[in-house]
Design an enzyme around this catalytic site. Sequence first.
Site, PDB file in Angstrom:
ATOM      1  N   GLY A  69       0.786  -1.227   0.000  1.00 47.88           N
ATOM      2  CA  GLY A  69       0.000   0.000   0.000  1.00 47.88           C
ATOM      3  C   GLY A  69       0.812   1.266   0.000  1.00 47.88           C
ATOM      4  N   GLY A  70       0.215   2.293   0.584  1.00 52.16           N
ATOM      5  CA  GLY A  70       0.822   3.608   0.606  1.00 52.16           C
ATOM      6  C   GLY A  70       0.252   4.568  -0.408  1.00 52.16           C
ATOM      7  N   GLU A  71      -0.769   4.145  -1.160  1.00 49.40           N
ATOM      8  CA  GLU A  71      -1.321   5.031  -2.195  1.00 49.40           C
ATOM      9  C   GLU A  71      -1.988   6.275  -1.619  1.00 49.40           C
ATOM     10  OE1 GLU A  71      -1.517   0.864  -4.140  1.00 49.40           O
ATOM     11  OE2 GLU A  71      -1.790   1.729  -2.142  1.00 49.40           O
ATOM     12  N   THR A 100       3.127  -1.942  -5.388  1.00 54.20           N
ATOM     13  CA  THR A 100       3.325  -0.563  -5.836  1.00 54.20           C
ATOM     14  C   THR A 100       4.600   0.033  -5.266  1.00 54.20           C
ATOM     15  OG1 THR A 100       0.919  -0.369  -5.631  1.00 54.20           O
ATOM     16  CG2 THR A 100       2.138   1.646  -6.104  1.00 54.20           C
ATOM     17  N   ARG A 164      -0.584   2.853 -11.967  1.00 57.44           N
ATOM     18  CA  ARG A 164       0.510   2.786 -11.001  1.00 57.44           C
ATOM     19  C   ARG A 164       1.708   2.007 -11.523  1.00 57.44           C
ATOM     20  NH1 ARG A 164      -2.784  -0.011  -6.403  1.00 57.44           N
ATOM     21  NH2 ARG A 164      -3.737  -0.849  -8.293  1.00 57.44           N
ATOM     22  N   HIS A 225      -5.708 -10.756 -10.319  1.00 57.59           N
ATOM     23  CA  HIS A 225      -6.798  -9.768 -10.266  1.00 57.59           C
ATOM     24  C   HIS A 225      -7.694  -9.895 -11.500  1.00 57.59           C
ATOM     25  CE1 HIS A 225      -4.154  -8.359  -7.206  1.00 57.59           C
ATOM     26  NE2 HIS A 225      -3.381  -7.645  -7.981  1.00 57.59           N
ATOM     27  N   ASP A 286      -4.245 -12.007  -1.925  1.00 53.72           N
ATOM     28  CA  ASP A 286      -3.751 -10.623  -1.958  1.00 53.72           C
ATOM     29  C   ASP A 286      -3.689 -10.090  -0.519  1.00 53.72           C
ATOM     30  OD1 ASP A 286      -2.620  -8.532  -3.330  1.00 53.72           O
ATOM     31  OD2 ASP A 286      -4.501  -7.599  -3.927  1.00 53.72           O
ATOM     32  N   SER A 290      -2.875  -3.308   0.000  1.00 52.19           N
ATOM     33  CA  SER A 290      -3.887  -2.262   0.056  1.00 52.19           C
ATOM     34  C   SER A 290      -4.923  -2.553  -1.018  1.00 52.19           C
ATOM     35  CB  SER A 290      -3.268  -0.881  -0.189  1.00 52.19           C
ATOM     36  OG  SER A 290      -2.764  -0.784  -1.508  1.00 52.19           O
TER      37      SER A 290
END
Length: 390
Positions: A69-71, A100, A164, A225, A286, A290
């Site tokens: 994450g971190g978006e 990401t 991304r 995905h 997953d 995030s």
Amino acid sequence: MLTLIRGAQVLAPTDLGVQDVLIAGQRIVAMGESLSLQGSGVDIEVIDADGQYLTPGLVDTLSHITGGGGEGGFHTRTPAMEFSDAIRGGVTTVTGVLGTDAISRTLPDLLAKAAGLEAEGLTAVCHTGSYQVPVRTLTGSVQQDIMLIERFVGVGEVAIADHRGSQPSWRELARVGAEARVGGLLSGKAGIVSIHVGESEDYLSLLFEVAQNSDIPLSQYYPTHMNRSPGLIKDGLRFIKGGGTIDFTASHTPEILAAGEVKCASALKFALDRGADENRITFSTDGHASLPHFNKDGILESLKVGAMDAMLNEFRDAVLEEGVSISTALKAVTANPAAVLKLPNKGTLATGNDADLLLLDRDSLALKSVMAKGDWCLCDGELLKKGTFE
């Protein structure tokens, strides 16, 4: 001590009927009807599993074991996975990846976390690289990382069709696939390229370009995905017909489903109804990724965390809600992912295989017990084993 599990209906994942299973150390050493060691003088733990299914432990091909994450900024970096997160989800084999963020999340940390989970009782492998191309590696090349670093079995998840990602060309993906392929061939590993497929309607076009314009087959790539939309699933059916395997993501949020993603269990039913080969579909958690939801302008609106029990839940829903046969649904979370990762002792119940086992209630498919590497980690719903700092 030997462990004898009596009276369970064994799903290997093929339905073998009611059998006894004998475990010694970390391995299954015998399977059959009415096994007996009476008078042997050996200390035996006998488990009465009447009314339960005995299945392989779940094999997860995509989990962010160090967090992701971190978006939404530094405060939205998701937490690392703990040993008990996997056990409560019935997962006994994990595949650690970066996503990401390959700046504050690193390959050395990924390998260290995997080694820690292995020491605690899971089986943990990893992929080198992340979303980006050129691929970040430890030794300077994908081929060397796979050949020389034991825990690396492939590369990824490399992002396509996603804002991304690094927007790679088909030539760049072919080069990554070639390096991973040779690294896998020379080391006896899977050498796969895990492909993160984003929300763009380009779908799998880059992978089809690779197959059309190079000698690298579709089977070299493993797109995940793939349940983002019905259109992507349909592209996945074409990918399967070309010899590849696709992966459906079990973790989701109401926001993501409202935006068009197809629930994992429903995606499996959708694909099977359209003639997909049941041996070429997998689920993954997953876990600890995030799960961001972006609006039409690409602005982050919400972010949640992937769950390690999502794969078990979607397997259950595939059987109980979608009407998929239990052996077919079980393949998607055991034998099929083990085949993709080229882990021959995982994902199936057979003499000589690793003693990674689940006991499920036959009516509700509720998780009752988990054995990983011959050790009971969860028994009758009670967690018996935790990670070092839990």
